[in-house]
Design an enzyme around this catalytic site. Structure first.
Site, PDB file in Angstrom:
ATOM      1  N   LYS A 160      -1.194  -9.457   2.821  1.00 33.21           N
ATOM      2  CA  LYS A 160      -0.458  -8.999   4.006  1.00 33.21           C
ATOM      3  C   LYS A 160      -1.363  -8.100   4.835  1.00 33.21           C
ATOM      4  O   LYS A 160      -2.099  -7.280   4.269  1.00 33.21           O
ATOM      5  CB  LYS A 160       0.805  -8.223   3.598  1.00 33.21           C
ATOM      6  CG  LYS A 160       1.561  -7.643   4.792  1.00 33.21           C
ATOM      7  CD  LYS A 160       2.935  -7.133   4.415  1.00 33.21           C
ATOM      8  CE  LYS A 160       2.965  -5.743   3.867  1.00 33.21           C
ATOM      9  NZ  LYS A 160       2.396  -4.713   4.776  1.00 33.21           N
ATOM     10  N   ASP A 213       0.845  -1.201   0.000  1.00 30.36           N
ATOM     11  CA  ASP A 213       0.000   0.000   0.000  1.00 30.36           C
ATOM     12  C   ASP A 213       0.883   1.256   0.000  1.00 30.36           C
ATOM     13  O   ASP A 213       0.383   2.379  -0.089  1.00 30.36           O
ATOM     14  CB  ASP A 213      -1.016  -0.012   1.143  1.00 30.36           C
ATOM     15  CG  ASP A 213      -0.371   0.042   2.517  1.00 30.36           C
ATOM     16  OD1 ASP A 213       0.873  -0.100   2.610  1.00 30.36           O
ATOM     17  OD2 ASP A 213      -1.101   0.223   3.512  1.00 30.36           O
ATOM     18  N   SER A 214       2.213   1.057   0.027  1.00 28.95           N
ATOM     19  CA  SER A 214       3.149   2.151  -0.257  1.00 28.95           C
ATOM     20  C   SER A 214       2.854   2.726  -1.639  1.00 28.95           C
ATOM     21  O   SER A 214       3.280   3.845  -1.953  1.00 28.95           O
ATOM     22  CB  SER A 214       4.599   1.654  -0.186  1.00 28.95           C
ATOM     23  OG  SER A 214       4.758   0.469  -0.936  1.00 28.95           O
ATOM     24  N   ASP A 216      -1.247  -6.265  -0.512  1.00 26.08           N
ATOM     25  CA  ASP A 216      -1.220  -5.619   0.806  1.00 26.08           C
ATOM     26  C   ASP A 216      -2.608  -5.064   1.105  1.00 26.08           C
ATOM     27  O   ASP A 216      -3.129  -4.236   0.346  1.00 26.08           O
ATOM     28  CB  ASP A 216      -0.195  -4.473   0.734  1.00 26.08           C
ATOM     29  CG  ASP A 216       0.308  -4.049   2.093  1.00 26.08           C
ATOM     30  OD1 ASP A 216      -0.041  -4.696   3.096  1.00 26.08           O
ATOM     31  OD2 ASP A 216       1.079  -3.066   2.136  1.00 26.08           O
ATOM     32  N   GLU A 227      -1.239  -5.605   8.540  1.00 30.92           N
ATOM     33  CA  GLU A 227      -0.410  -5.007   9.587  1.00 30.92           C
ATOM     34  C   GLU A 227      -1.018  -5.296  10.947  1.00 30.92           C
ATOM     35  O   GLU A 227      -2.250  -5.303  11.095  1.00 30.92           O
ATOM     36  CB  GLU A 227      -0.321  -3.479   9.383  1.00 30.92           C
ATOM     37  CG  GLU A 227       0.407  -3.088   8.112  1.00 30.92           C
ATOM     38  CD  GLU A 227       0.552  -1.584   7.950  1.00 30.92           C
ATOM     39  OE1 GLU A 227       0.237  -0.819   8.889  1.00 30.92           O
ATOM     40  OE2 GLU A 227       1.004  -1.173   6.869  1.00 30.92           O
ATOM     41  N   GLU A 243       9.385  -4.225  10.371  1.00 25.49           N
ATOM     42  CA  GLU A 243       9.741  -2.907   9.820  1.00 25.49           C
ATOM     43  C   GLU A 243      10.184  -1.954  10.920  1.00 25.49           C
ATOM     44  O   GLU A 243       9.542  -1.858  11.982  1.00 25.49           O
ATOM     45  CB  GLU A 243       8.540  -2.304   9.066  1.00 25.49           C
ATOM     46  CG  GLU A 243       8.852  -0.907   8.528  1.00 25.49           C
ATOM     47  CD  GLU A 243       7.901  -0.403   7.459  1.00 25.49           C
ATOM     48  OE1 GLU A 243       7.001  -1.144   7.033  1.00 25.49           O
ATOM     49  OE2 GLU A 243       8.085   0.767   7.057  1.00 25.49           O
TER      50      GLU A 243
HETATM   51  O1  KIV Z   1       3.507  -1.104   1.664  1.00 22.54           O
HETATM   52  C1  KIV Z   1       4.643  -1.598   1.566  1.00 22.54           C
HETATM   53  O2  KIV Z   1       5.360  -1.425   0.571  1.00 22.54           O
HETATM   54  C2  KIV Z   1       5.119  -2.402   2.677  1.00 22.54           C
HETATM   55  C3  KIV Z   1       6.546  -2.832   2.673  1.00 22.54           C
HETATM   56  C4  KIV Z   1       7.465  -1.717   2.808  1.00 22.54           C
HETATM   57  C5  KIV Z   1       6.799  -3.899   3.654  1.00 22.54           C
HETATM   58  O3  KIV Z   1       4.367  -2.680   3.563  1.00 22.54           O
END
Ligand code: KIV
Length: 293
Positions: A119, A50-51, A89, A121, A188
């Site tokens: 993924k 989600d970056s 994510d 969090e 992280e």
């Molecule tokens: O959103 C993302 O890119 C991430 C990674 C940096 C682990 O969660």
């Protein structure tokens, strides 16, 4: 050139890599051409992080990213990956509101976008969600430590687990994620000594970002690695290329060539056959720039 189709990386294979002591290389990807390149470069996992919100869509944090945006980009990545395991994510509010929402949204990553895992969090507060998603047959990667969706609670992107009590909390989060059935966990923004202790205690692979060298694998945001994100970058980033500078240089040459009339050249243009050219010219009224009647 096309060789034999590569053997896809699977969730059980990642667990075996930890057992064999082989490091796991994870990269983020958000589009099809990049996914193809990273897949052929040997990345074991492509994380559609989600970056995306910060490095591609220009948001100030990851919080505004929606399910629709994540699915759109995950589809593009999944179409480009033949070997790497594609992990979607889960964006903010896609799994925090209810377990039912979490399962439905995780399922959308698999069913509509071609991800092979998701993924989420969080640690001890996320075990119900992880178990429920697993119950729907979807492998889950955990993410503890500096979880960017908690930015407001942390008061910024701050390294977590710096004293003994905070370190123990991160360790308990990682253990809870493993206990809930996650197949790996991102660590992280934590001190490397703590990451090392967690990596030793877990049977699932740890994937570090800003967590030192002792993790079972490492992940970087592709825009940071390639020099596409603006300076300053966090301490843990290694710039392997300066693609942003190359793009700027190439594009300013294009702008200059267009302005100077040197692009396109004859060789970069299509041409009429000579007979077609004279026939067209004979039909054109030279004074009035229209067709003769
Ligand atoms: O959103 C993302 O890119 C991430 C990674 C940096 C682990 O969660």
């Amino acid at each position: 050139m096309s060789g034999p189709r590569p053997v896809p990386v699977t969730v059980p294979e990642l667990l075996k890599m930890k057992q064999r002591g082989e490091k796991i290389a994870v990269l983020t990807a958000y589009d099809h051409p990049t996914a193809r390149i990273l897949d052929s470069a040997g990345a074991d996992v492509l994380l559609v992080g989600d970056s995306l919100g910060m490095v591609v869509l220009g948001y100030e944090s990851t919080l505004p990213v929606t399910m629709e945006e994540m699915l759109h980009h995950t589809r593009a990545v999944a179409r480009g990956a033949t070997r790497s395991l594609v992990v979607g994510d889960m964006p903010y509010l896609s799994y925090q509101v209810s377990v039912r929402d979490a399962v439905r949204n995780a399922g959308r990553f698999v069913q509509e976008a071609g991800a092979r895992a998701v993924k989420v969090e969080g640690g001890r507060n996320r075990t119900r969600v992880i178990r429920a998603i697993l119950d729907a047959e979807i492998p889950v990667m955990g993410h503890v430590g500096l979880t960017p969706q908690s930015v407001h609670r942390f008061g910024g992107y701050r390294v977590q687990g710096r004293d003994a009590a905070a370190g123990q909390a991160v360790l308990e989060d990682a253990l809870a994620v493993e206990e809930a059935g996650a197949f790996s966990v991102v660590l992280e923004g934590i001190p490397s000594e703590l990451a090392s202790m967690i990596t030793e205690r877990l049977t699932i692979p740890t994937i570090g970002i800003g967590a030192g060298p002792e993790c079972d694998g490492q992940v970087l945001v592709i825009h940071d690695l390639l020099g596409l994100s603006p300076e300053p970058v966090p301490t843990f980033v290694r710039r392997y290329a300066e693609i942003g500078a190359s793009i700027r240089e190439a594009c300013s040459r294009f702008v200059a060539d267009v302005r100077g009339g040197t692009f396109p050249s004859e060789k970069e243009s299509y041409h009429l056959k000579p007979e077609a050219l004279s026939e067209l010219e004979s039909k054109l009224d030279p004074g009035r720039r229209r067709w003769k009647s």
